[in-house]
Design a protein around this motif. Sequence first.
Motif, PDB file in Angstrom:
ATOM      1  N   TYR A  84      45.006  26.684  40.949  1.00  0.00           N
ATOM      2  CA  TYR A  84      45.425  27.961  41.516  1.00  0.00           C
ATOM      3  C   TYR A  84      44.760  28.206  42.869  1.00  0.00           C
ATOM      4  O   TYR A  84      45.350  28.839  43.751  1.00  0.00           O
ATOM      5  CB  TYR A  84      45.088  29.112  40.562  1.00  0.00           C
ATOM      6  CG  TYR A  84      45.334  30.462  41.180  1.00  0.00           C
ATOM      7  CD1 TYR A  84      46.619  30.993  41.229  1.00  0.00           C
ATOM      8  CD2 TYR A  84      44.292  31.176  41.762  1.00  0.00           C
ATOM      9  CE1 TYR A  84      46.854  32.222  41.825  1.00  0.00           C
ATOM     10  CE2 TYR A  84      44.522  32.401  42.363  1.00  0.00           C
ATOM     11  CZ  TYR A  84      45.809  32.913  42.388  1.00  0.00           C
ATOM     12  OH  TYR A  84      46.037  34.115  42.985  1.00  0.00           O
ATOM     13  N   THR A  85      43.546  27.715  43.035  1.00  0.00           N
ATOM     14  CA  THR A  85      42.794  27.966  44.262  1.00  0.00           C
ATOM     15  C   THR A  85      43.532  27.449  45.491  1.00  0.00           C
ATOM     16  O   THR A  85      43.507  28.079  46.547  1.00  0.00           O
ATOM     17  CB  THR A  85      41.389  27.332  44.155  1.00  0.00           C
ATOM     18  OG1 THR A  85      40.726  27.926  43.034  1.00  0.00           O
ATOM     19  CG2 THR A  85      40.570  27.581  45.391  1.00  0.00           C
ATOM     20  N   ARG A  87      46.798  27.285  45.862  1.00  0.00           N
ATOM     21  CA  ARG A  87      47.867  28.259  46.112  1.00  0.00           C
ATOM     22  C   ARG A  87      47.290  29.507  46.779  1.00  0.00           C
ATOM     23  O   ARG A  87      47.875  30.062  47.696  1.00  0.00           O
ATOM     24  CB  ARG A  87      48.558  28.629  44.799  1.00  0.00           C
ATOM     25  CG  ARG A  87      49.703  29.613  44.967  1.00  0.00           C
ATOM     26  CD  ARG A  87      50.081  30.247  43.628  1.00  0.00           C
ATOM     27  NE  ARG A  87      50.688  31.543  43.763  1.00  0.00           N
ATOM     28  CZ  ARG A  87      50.075  32.684  44.076  1.00  0.00           C
ATOM     29  NH1 ARG A  87      48.807  32.693  44.315  1.00  0.00           N
ATOM     30  NH2 ARG A  87      50.719  33.820  44.147  1.00  0.00           N
ATOM     31  N   TYR A  88      46.147  29.939  46.320  1.00  0.00           N
ATOM     32  CA  TYR A  88      45.462  31.099  46.886  1.00  0.00           C
ATOM     33  C   TYR A  88      45.174  30.867  48.370  1.00  0.00           C
ATOM     34  O   TYR A  88      45.444  31.725  49.207  1.00  0.00           O
ATOM     35  CB  TYR A  88      44.161  31.327  46.106  1.00  0.00           C
ATOM     36  CG  TYR A  88      43.282  32.427  46.631  1.00  0.00           C
ATOM     37  CD1 TYR A  88      43.499  33.743  46.273  1.00  0.00           C
ATOM     38  CD2 TYR A  88      42.209  32.139  47.474  1.00  0.00           C
ATOM     39  CE1 TYR A  88      42.682  34.762  46.738  1.00  0.00           C
ATOM     40  CE2 TYR A  88      41.384  33.143  47.944  1.00  0.00           C
ATOM     41  CZ  TYR A  88      41.626  34.447  47.578  1.00  0.00           C
ATOM     42  OH  TYR A  88      40.820  35.449  48.043  1.00  0.00           O
ATOM     43  N   ILE A 107      43.815  37.679  40.279  1.00  0.00           N
ATOM     44  CA  ILE A 107      42.966  36.541  39.938  1.00  0.00           C
ATOM     45  C   ILE A 107      41.556  37.001  39.581  1.00  0.00           C
ATOM     46  O   ILE A 107      40.933  36.480  38.663  1.00  0.00           O
ATOM     47  CB  ILE A 107      42.952  35.467  41.043  1.00  0.00           C
ATOM     48  CG1 ILE A 107      42.179  34.220  40.589  1.00  0.00           C
ATOM     49  CG2 ILE A 107      42.354  35.987  42.323  1.00  0.00           C
ATOM     50  CD1 ILE A 107      42.791  33.514  39.431  1.00  0.00           C
TER      51      ILE A 107
END
Length: 129
Positions: A84-85, A87-88, A107
Amino acid sequence: MQSKKEIDPKDLMAVERATTALIGTAISLIVLGFVIEKFELFLHVIASEIKDKPYEKIPQLTHIAFYNYFGIIIVSAGVVLALYTYRYYVSWIKHLENNEINTDKNIYFVLSVFVAIIGIVLILSMLIL
Protein backbone atom coordinates in the motif's frame (compact mmCIF):
# COMPACT_ATOMS: atom_id res chain seq x y z
CA MET A 1 -8.17 21.48 -14.98
CA GLN A 2 -5.06 22.45 -13.12
CA SER A 3 -1.69 22.21 -14.76
CA LYS A 4 1.21 20.30 -13.29
CA LYS A 5 3.66 22.34 -11.33
CA GLU A 6 7.14 21.79 -10.07
CA ILE A 7 7.08 20.07 -6.70
CA ASP A 8 8.56 22.00 -3.82
CA PRO A 9 11.51 19.99 -2.39
CA LYS A 10 10.20 20.48 1.17
CA ASP A 11 6.88 18.90 0.21
CA LEU A 12 8.61 16.04 -1.58
CA MET A 13 10.83 15.35 1.44
CA ALA A 14 7.79 15.38 3.73
CA VAL A 15 6.07 12.78 1.54
CA GLU A 16 9.23 10.70 1.48
CA ARG A 17 9.48 10.85 5.29
CA ALA A 18 5.88 9.71 5.63
CA THR A 19 6.48 6.92 3.13
CA THR A 20 9.62 5.84 4.94
CA ALA A 21 7.69 5.79 8.23
CA LEU A 22 5.02 3.56 6.67
CA ILE A 23 7.72 1.21 5.34
CA GLY A 24 9.25 1.12 8.82
CA THR A 25 5.87 0.25 10.30
CA ALA A 26 5.42 -2.50 7.70
CA ILE A 27 8.83 -3.96 8.55
CA SER A 28 7.99 -3.80 12.27
CA LEU A 29 4.72 -5.66 11.70
CA ILE A 30 6.50 -8.33 9.65
CA VAL A 31 9.15 -8.81 12.35
CA LEU A 32 6.56 -8.86 15.14
CA GLY A 33 4.49 -11.46 13.28
CA PHE A 34 7.59 -13.56 12.66
CA VAL A 35 8.54 -13.48 16.34
CA ILE A 36 5.02 -14.42 17.43
CA GLU A 37 4.86 -17.23 14.87
CA LYS A 38 8.25 -18.57 15.98
CA PHE A 39 7.02 -18.52 19.56
CA GLU A 40 5.18 -21.68 18.50
CA LEU A 41 8.58 -23.29 17.85
CA PHE A 42 9.71 -22.26 21.33
CA LEU A 43 6.62 -23.90 22.80
CA HIS A 44 7.36 -27.12 20.89
CA VAL A 45 10.90 -27.13 22.31
CA ILE A 46 9.51 -26.65 25.82
CA ALA A 47 7.04 -29.47 25.21
CA SER A 48 9.83 -31.82 24.13
CA GLU A 49 11.80 -30.92 27.28
CA ILE A 50 8.81 -31.61 29.51
CA LYS A 51 7.94 -35.09 28.27
CA ASP A 52 6.30 -36.35 31.44
CA LYS A 53 3.55 -33.72 31.43
CA PRO A 54 0.78 -33.86 28.81
CA TYR A 55 -0.17 -30.73 26.85
CA GLU A 56 -3.34 -30.33 28.89
CA LYS A 57 -1.29 -29.70 32.06
CA ILE A 58 0.60 -26.78 30.47
CA PRO A 59 -1.94 -24.14 29.40
CA GLN A 60 0.37 -22.32 26.97
CA LEU A 61 1.00 -25.51 25.01
CA THR A 62 -2.69 -26.17 24.38
CA HIS A 63 -2.90 -23.04 22.21
CA ILE A 64 0.18 -23.50 20.03
CA ALA A 65 -1.79 -23.10 16.79
CA PHE A 66 -3.10 -19.72 17.98
CA TYR A 67 0.39 -18.21 17.88
CA ASN A 68 1.04 -19.70 14.47
CA TYR A 69 -2.07 -18.17 12.88
CA PHE A 70 -1.77 -14.88 14.77
CA GLY A 71 1.81 -14.46 13.58
CA ILE A 72 0.83 -15.21 9.98
CA ILE A 73 -1.97 -12.62 10.14
CA ILE A 74 0.41 -9.94 11.43
CA VAL A 75 3.06 -10.74 8.79
CA SER A 76 0.35 -10.57 6.11
CA ALA A 77 -0.76 -7.17 7.39
CA GLY A 78 2.83 -5.95 7.17
CA VAL A 79 3.11 -7.15 3.57
CA VAL A 80 -0.18 -5.46 2.64
CA LEU A 81 1.01 -2.23 4.27
CA ALA A 82 4.30 -2.37 2.38
CA LEU A 83 2.44 -2.77 -0.91
CA TYR A 84 0.00 0.00 0.00
CA THR A 85 2.88 2.36 0.76
CA TYR A 86 3.85 2.53 -2.91
CA ARG A 87 0.27 3.52 -3.84
CA TYR A 88 0.35 6.12 -1.06
CA TYR A 89 3.59 7.62 -2.40
CA VAL A 90 2.41 7.74 -6.03
CA SER A 91 -0.92 9.34 -5.11
CA TRP A 92 0.82 12.01 -3.04
CA ILE A 93 3.21 12.84 -5.90
CA LYS A 94 0.17 13.30 -8.17
CA HIS A 95 -1.48 15.57 -5.57
CA LEU A 96 1.67 17.68 -5.29
CA GLU A 97 2.01 17.95 -9.08
CA ASN A 98 -1.60 19.14 -9.32
CA ASN A 99 -1.19 21.54 -6.38
CA GLU A 100 -3.80 19.65 -4.33
CA ILE A 101 -3.84 18.66 -0.72
CA ASN A 102 -5.66 15.47 0.04
CA THR A 103 -4.74 13.44 3.09
CA ASP A 104 -5.35 9.74 3.36
CA LYS A 105 -6.63 9.58 6.92
CA ASN A 106 -7.97 6.06 6.48
CA ILE A 107 -4.55 4.39 6.49
CA TYR A 108 -3.67 5.95 9.85
CA PHE A 109 -7.01 4.92 11.31
CA VAL A 110 -6.62 1.35 10.03
CA LEU A 111 -3.05 1.13 11.35
CA SER A 112 -4.07 2.48 14.75
CA VAL A 113 -6.97 0.05 15.07
CA PHE A 114 -4.88 -2.90 13.84
CA VAL A 115 -2.04 -2.21 16.28
CA ALA A 116 -4.56 -1.75 19.10
CA ILE A 117 -6.17 -5.10 18.21
CA ILE A 118 -2.75 -6.79 18.21
CA GLY A 119 -2.09 -5.34 21.66
CA ILE A 120 -5.46 -6.43 23.01
CA VAL A 121 -5.10 -9.96 21.62
CA LEU A 122 -1.59 -10.28 23.09
CA ILE A 123 -2.79 -9.04 26.48
CA LEU A 124 -5.70 -11.48 26.41
CA SER A 125 -3.40 -14.33 25.37
CA MET A 126 -1.19 -13.57 28.37
CA LEU A 127 -4.15 -13.45 30.74
CA ILE A 128 -6.32 -16.24 29.37
CA LEU A 129 -4.26 -18.71 27.37
